[in-house]
Structures are given as C-alpha cells and as structure tokens.
Motif scaffolding. Sequence first.
Motif, PDB file in Angstrom:
ATOM      1  N   ASP A   1       0.832  -1.206   0.000  1.00 26.13           N
ATOM      2  CA  ASP A   1       0.000   0.000   0.000  1.00 26.13           C
ATOM      3  C   ASP A   1       0.869   1.259   0.000  1.00 26.13           C
ATOM      4  N   ALA A   2       0.237   2.399   0.189  1.00 24.38           N
ATOM      5  CA  ALA A   2       0.957   3.680   0.146  1.00 24.38           C
ATOM      6  C   ALA A   2       1.997   3.795   1.255  1.00 24.38           C
ATOM      7  N   GLN A   3       1.768   3.085   2.361  1.00 25.29           N
ATOM      8  CA  GLN A   3       2.723   3.120   3.480  1.00 25.29           C
ATOM      9  C   GLN A   3       3.808   2.048   3.352  1.00 25.29           C
ATOM     10  N   GLY A   4       3.773   1.305   2.253  1.00 22.63           N
ATOM     11  CA  GLY A   4       4.774   0.265   2.048  1.00 22.63           C
ATOM     12  C   GLY A   4       4.457  -1.042   2.760  1.00 22.63           C
ATOM     13  N   GLN A   5       3.217  -1.169   3.268  1.00 21.66           N
ATOM     14  CA  GLN A   5       2.812  -2.394   3.955  1.00 21.66           C
ATOM     15  C   GLN A   5       2.140  -3.354   2.974  1.00 21.66           C
ATOM     16  N   PRO A   6       2.295  -4.673   3.182  1.00 22.81           N
ATOM     17  CA  PRO A   6       1.682  -5.638   2.261  1.00 22.81           C
ATOM     18  C   PRO A   6       0.156  -5.509   2.249  1.00 22.81           C
ATOM     19  N   THR A   7      -0.430  -5.631   1.087  1.00 25.34           N
ATOM     20  CA  THR A   7      -1.886  -5.605   0.962  1.00 25.34           C
ATOM     21  C   THR A   7      -2.451  -6.975   1.326  1.00 25.34           C
ATOM     22  N   ARG A   8      -3.785  -7.062   1.429  1.00 28.70           N
ATOM     23  CA  ARG A   8      -4.425  -8.343   1.747  1.00 28.70           C
ATOM     24  C   ARG A   8      -4.126  -9.377   0.656  1.00 28.70           C
ATOM     25  N   HIS A   9      -4.004  -8.913  -0.581  1.00 27.43           N
ATOM     26  CA  HIS A   9      -3.700  -9.838  -1.678  1.00 27.43           C
ATOM     27  C   HIS A   9      -2.325 -10.470  -1.475  1.00 27.43           C
TER      28      HIS A   9
ATOM     29  N   PRO B   1       4.862 -11.791  -0.793  1.00 28.56           N
ATOM     30  CA  PRO B   1       5.566 -11.084  -1.879  1.00 28.56           C
ATOM     31  C   PRO B   1       5.348  -9.575  -1.803  1.00 28.56           C
ATOM     32  N   ARG B   2       6.422  -8.843  -2.007  1.00 25.80           N
ATOM     33  CA  ARG B   2       6.323  -7.384  -2.052  1.00 25.80           C
ATOM     34  C   ARG B   2       6.621  -6.851  -3.454  1.00 25.80           C
ATOM     35  N   THR B   3       7.124  -7.739  -4.292  1.00 23.41           N
ATOM     36  CA  THR B   3       7.432  -7.336  -5.671  1.00 23.41           C
ATOM     37  C   THR B   3       6.751  -8.297  -6.634  1.00 23.41           C
ATOM     38  N   VAL B   4       6.653  -7.864  -7.881  1.00 20.48           N
ATOM     39  CA  VAL B   4       6.035  -8.712  -8.909  1.00 20.48           C
ATOM     40  C   VAL B   4       6.867  -9.974  -9.110  1.00 20.48           C
ATOM     41  N   ALA B   5       8.189  -9.834  -9.048  1.00 20.95           N
ATOM     42  CA  ALA B   5       9.068 -10.994  -9.243  1.00 20.95           C
ATOM     43  C   ALA B   5       8.814 -12.053  -8.170  1.00 20.95           C
ATOM     44  N   ALA B   6       8.644 -11.613  -6.927  1.00 20.86           N
ATOM     45  CA  ALA B   6       8.378 -12.559  -5.837  1.00 20.86           C
ATOM     46  C   ALA B   6       7.034 -13.249  -6.044  1.00 20.86           C
TER      47      ALA B   6
END
Length: 204
Positions: free
Chosen positions: A157-165, A177-182
């Motif tokens: 999200d905007a704060q850099g925290q992982p989304t529910r997805h 995962p925090r990146t598309v590659a992950a």
Amino acid sequence: MARSPRAPWKRPNPRKRAGKASKHLTPAQKSAAKTRARRAGRRYPNLVDNMRMAAKKTSKSSKAKTSAKKRSTRKSRKRTAKKTAKSSRKRKSPAREKDPRGGLTAAGRKAFARKQGAHLRPGVTKKESEMTPQEMRRKGSWAVRFYSRAKLPPLVDAQGQPTRHALSAHAWGEPVPRTVAAARRIAAKGERLLARYRRIKASA
C-alpha cells in the motif's frame, strides 16, 4: 404523673370520627373470637376478642402486601439482570474474521459459508514432500490464480505495507511477496505443483 390511656371501649370509634364506615368481622373471625373468649373464660361478645381478631386480619393483610412487594422487587431485579445480560451480549465484539497475517480465520470461513454458501478450507502450508495429490492441486490452483495473472493487484500500500492480496501468501505457507518478481515465483511453484499432480493422476 403520666396519664394512663383510656380503655378502647371508652374511646370513640376512630373510623366514625374520620367519617369512614366501620368494618365488620367476618363470620369466621367472629367464630374464632368466640372460641378465644370461651378459652379465656370471658363472656362473648366482647371488645377484647373482637379487637384481637381485627388486629390479626390487619397483620395478615400487611404481611400479604409486604410479600407481594418482595415478589415484585425480585421480578424487577430478574428483568433488570436479563436486560443487562442481553445488552452485554450485544456489546460483545464479534470474532475476528480476517487474520491480520493473511487469509481468513476459522470464524471468517464460517461467515463466508453463511453468506456465500461455499465452504472454504484453510490454506495448505505443508512441505511439498508431505502433500497429498489433492493438496498439491489445491495449492497449485491458488498460486496460479493469485499470482500468475497478467496484471497483478497492488502488493504493497501507500505506506509500504503488504496488501491483503499479498498477505494471502502467508495463509498458504509462502513468503509474503512485495514485488512482482516474488509473486511470479509463487505462481511458478504453483505450476510445478499442478504439473506434478497431473503426472501422479495419470500414472494412477
């Protein structure tokens, strides 16, 4: 010297003085007064025994009123206690449906079943070597469905925290995962699990 009170039969009727009608003893009270007088060796009718019976009647009436008041108080307390218990149950916070680490809790799965009619099961978190073919299929399907789509939903999200997805990966025993590659690595693992499941099914 203190003045002695006059005998009741020498005093005027207080009810007549107050302009109220006199009350009469019931036949049962008269009979009881007569019996009382006979036992005491007094002639009847007499004011002493009649007054005694009238006093008993008043005492019984007072006791009945007191008893009724106590019953009413008890009922009122019970009603108040029930209302308090009911309101406290209403105020009780509902069970958490979403696991803050990702996925749904047991309460969340039950709520989903009530609303959607679908019975969700917890994610498969076992090692690949310990999975049954059905578990491979389930986890593989989830991984491909969530992380192999062409355009992924935001993973942070905007704060850099992982989304529910992104956090849903934790519910399936995978690193969040925090990146598309992950995310793509999880999808690739899902494809391998599905391929292995198909091989096992074909050889069975």
